[in-house]
Write an enzyme that holds these catalytic residues in place. Structure first.
Site, mmCIF file in Angstrom:
data_model
loop_
_atom_site.group_PDB
_atom_site.id
_atom_site.type_symbol
_atom_site.label_atom_id
_atom_site.label_comp_id
_atom_site.label_asym_id
_atom_site.label_seq_id
_atom_site.Cartn_x
_atom_site.Cartn_y
_atom_site.Cartn_z
ATOM 1 N N ASP A 295 3.532 8.680 52.421
ATOM 2 C CA ASP A 295 3.071 8.729 51.037
ATOM 3 C C ASP A 295 1.582 8.370 51.033
ATOM 4 O OD1 ASP A 295 2.425 8.260 48.405
ATOM 5 O OD2 ASP A 295 4.277 7.181 47.946
ATOM 6 N N HIS A 296 0.744 9.348 50.748
ATOM 7 C CA HIS A 296 -0.693 9.126 50.855
ATOM 8 C C HIS A 296 -1.217 8.138 49.819
ATOM 9 C CE1 HIS A 296 -4.525 9.766 52.562
ATOM 10 N NE2 HIS A 296 -4.316 10.991 53.011
#
Lengths: 325, 397
Positions: free
Chosen positions: B371-372
């Protein structure tokens, strides 16, 4: 099956238990020669005499205290407090001694004492003789509180109460003494702590006890014609209360009205509501509704007295509103 | 006074709706709470009621297949049957400016049963039993119209919705296809993963672990009668890597990045017509034998559909293994509220160059989705490096 009155059913229960167990005796104000203010003990003194049926002075504290002493020393007394309104006078004995003595002595003694009393409004007897004080009693751990609505339940539960080794407060209702219902001639008892579904239904549950059961059944009958199926659960015992029966009916109908004659604030319905929250919240489809007595001293005026307690019409209105049909 | 009738916004994601029908004719009296028109949005029809009593004076739109943006004025109601209508032509555009010169009162429209009242600051009013039923059926309760007081969704509303869905979704075999009914589990999977893929900016890294040492240990343990799987090693050793890269053990809950002290690793397990993610708790403080034992129990429970809520809640780092099918590599979707997931491909012997020498040794293909929002590429790379190091030099105690 033969039909007898609530009064006769209670009288039979007392007579049968006096016959059955030599330790059983009755005591109270005007219960012997006079036969009791509401005639429940009629004929018993004549038959069994002073040994078994004892008139006492006008001292509620003494009645319960003597009952406790007798119970501790092996008797099985049935004390009568003429009106539940006078229960305050014997609260020291009831709350501090009767309810606690078995516990505080580590179970070395038992207290097989039954205290019969009656309550409720309906005879315009005013604020001192018409109260419903059961919620005071269910706040006392150590006693059981029984409130039957029919002759059948009255007899079966009184017999069980007398045989019970713990103290029981058995609350009759002054407006029920003349009501009739089927009671078998043969021996039977009803367990304490078990509710009774007086009428099955699927749309809404009425949780009630004592005289209000009759009103609820009337309301159920009326609404049945309007296509609303009403379940009437007569709790019969308020302490211990039948949580399982309460949860089951909530699961079934998802809508609950508690119908109680006592004052709404801090009343029995508040405790029942909390039990539903704790045990059946996920099954509710609408908030719990209480149809309860008004928070007022019971008025003497017949018109106002009628307004101060639930009636069939108000129960019907509450059901229609809750079911919205 | 003249009041506007607008295309309502019936859901947070609704941008436009289709006018299905008017329930009143021009000039007709309309009571507050009466259904005025029907709108279709997201393939669901809603009856819309007016908040005002008066006379329905003007339709600006006729039912059609053309989408109308929400808040567009689509008609007018007036207090009296004959008060003069203002110049309305201009205002049939989406609300950008509300005219100041005329006494046009902005009115909102609530859905037939007061849906808008039923959602107070995002919370949907529903009875407990209605919520329970919807949850059990795996349906989104916000799709249901409430008929109770103040729009409360009641049991009957859920049952009606379910029975209408049932007739809609009845398997049909007409034509070239049959229709498979949604099961509650499939609905949950669909909702959760769509949300994840929509909300979470995924990115992927790939690599491979040389697992000759693990293979040796496996063999040795097997001879001792202890059956360890690659998954057991992955869980056990991932916990050690995560202990050093704690962001991998984070979760995004209520707009907070929560970093947990216990390393709880989820394991994607395929079950009949679906997938569940049971959780192994406190993997960082357990031996590989404990993990192996627990893993067997929990997978068995998953297959028998006997997992408790506690056993499927709060997975963060998740391991999904498709290696047994010979899959080389795949990019799994993150399982919210976690922020990372590992996809394990096949383990097989490959030609590897080690210190300028060729060797044929077992290699495990791996990939990770991150999850950036929480984990940037460099951090992910460092985590991968650490994990690889630990996997290739496994220490069991």
């Amino acid at each position: 099956m033969r039909e007898i009155t609530y009064r006769e059913a209670l009288n039979e229960a007392l007579l049968e238990e006096i016959e059955r167990d030599p330790k059983v005796f009755l005591l109270g104000e005007d219960i012997a020669i006079y036969g009791g203010a509401y005639g429940v003990t009629a004929g018993l003194w004549k038959r069994y005499g002073d040994e078994r049926v004892l008139d006492t002075p006008i001292s509620e504290n003494a009645i319960v205290g003597v009952g406790l002493g007798a119970a501790l020393t092996g008797m099985r007394p049935v004390a009568e407090i003429m009106y539940i309104d006078f229960i305050g006078l014997c609260m020291e004995q009831l709350n501090n001694q009767v309810a606690k003595i078995r516990y505080m002595f580590g179970g070395k003694c038992t207290v097989p004492l039954t205290i019969r009393t009656e309550g409720g409004a309906g005879r315009t007897l005013g604020a001192h003789h018409s109260q419903s004080l059961e919620s005071w009693l269910i706040h006392i751990p150590g006693i059981k509180v029984v409130m039957p609505s029919t002759p059948y339940d009255a007899k079966g539960l009184l017999k069980t109460s007398i045989r019970e080794d713990n103290p029981v407060v058995f609350v009759e209702h002054k407006m029920l003494y003349n009501t009739k219902g089927p009671v078998p001639e043969e021996e039977y008892t009803i367990p304490i702590g078990v509710a009774d579904i007086k009428k099955e239904g699927s749309d809404v549950s009425l949780l009630t006890y004592s005289r209000m059961t009759l009103f609820c059944l009337e309301a159920a009958k009326i609404l049945e014609k309007e296509g609303i199926s009403v379940e009437v659960v007569d709790l019969r015992t308020l302490l211990p209360i039948d949580v399982k029966a309460i949860v089951n009916t909530v699961k079934k109908t998802n809508r609950v009205i508690i119908v109680e004659e006592d004052c709404k604030t801090g009343g029995t319905g508040a405790e029942i509501t909390a039990q539903i929250m704790e045990n059946a919240f996920d099954y509710l489809d609408a908030p719990v509704v209480r149809v309860a007595g008004a928070d007022v001293p019971m008025p003497k005026s017949p018109v106002l007295e009628k307004l101060a307690i639930p009636d069939t019409e108000r129960i019907c209105e509450a059901i229609r509103k809750l079911v919205r049909r | 006074m003249i009041k506007e009738v607008i295309m309502p916004k019936l859901g947070e994601t609704m941008e436009e709706g289709y006018l299905v029908s008017w329930k009143k004719n021009e000039g007709e009296k309309v009571e507050k709470g009466e259904v005025l028109f029907e709108v279709m949005s997201d393939k669901t029809n809603f009856e819309v009621e007016s908040l005002h009593s008066g006379y329905f004076r003007k339709k600006l739109y006729e039912p059609s297949d053309n989408a109308i943006p929400v808040t567009t004025v689509i008609g007018y109601i007036s207090d009296t049957p004959d008060e003069p209508m203002i110049d309305i032509e201009k205002k049939s555009e989406p609300k950008t400016d509300v005219s100041e010169e005329k006494p046009v009162e902005k009115t909102t429209i609530s859905e037939a049963t007061g849906k808008e009242e039923s959602t107070v600051s995002g919370r949907i009013k529903a009875s407990p039993v209605a919520r329970k039923l919807a949850e059990e059926a795996g349906i989104d309760i916000s799709l249901i119209k409430g008929s109770g007081p103040e729009g409360r969704i009641e049991k009957e509303d859920v049952l009606d919705y379910l029975s209408s869905k049932k007739t809609e979704g009845k398997p049909s075999s007409s034509g070239d296809y049959t229709v498979k009914e949604w099961t509650p589990l499939r609905r949950i999977i669909a909702r959760r993963l769509s949300e994840s893929k929509r909300e979470i900016p995924h990115y992927y890294i790939e690599g491979r672990f040389i697992v000759d040492r693990i293979a040796e240990i496996k063999e040795a343990k097997k001879e001792e009668g202890i059956d360890l799987t690659y998954t057991d090693f992955l869980i056990f050793l991932a916990a050690k890597a995560i202990k050093e890269y704690i962001l991998v053990n984070a979760a995004v809950v209520n707009d907070e990045i929560r970093i947990y002290s216990s390393v709880d690793i989820g394991l994607a397990v395929s079950v009949e017509d679906g997938l569940v993610v049971p959780v192994l708790k406190n993997c960082d403080s357990k031996s590989i034998y404990e993990i192996s034992k627990e893993r067997k129990q929990i997978v068995e429970k998953a297959r028998l559909n006997k997992l408790t809520e506690g056993e499927i809640k709060n997975a963060r780092f998740v391991i999904s293994n498709l290696g047994m099918y010979g899959v080389e590599n795949f990019q799994p979707i993150i399982s919210p509220p976690g922020v990372a997931i590992m996809g394990v491909g096949k383990v097989g012997k490959e030609l590897v160059v080690i210190e300028d020498k060729m060797a044929i040794i077992p290699v495990m293909n791996v990939s990770f989705s991150f999850d950036h929002r929480v984990i940037d590429g460099a951090y992910a790379g460092m985590f991968y490096k650490k994990f690889k190091e630990i996997m290739e030099n496994p220490v069991l105690d």
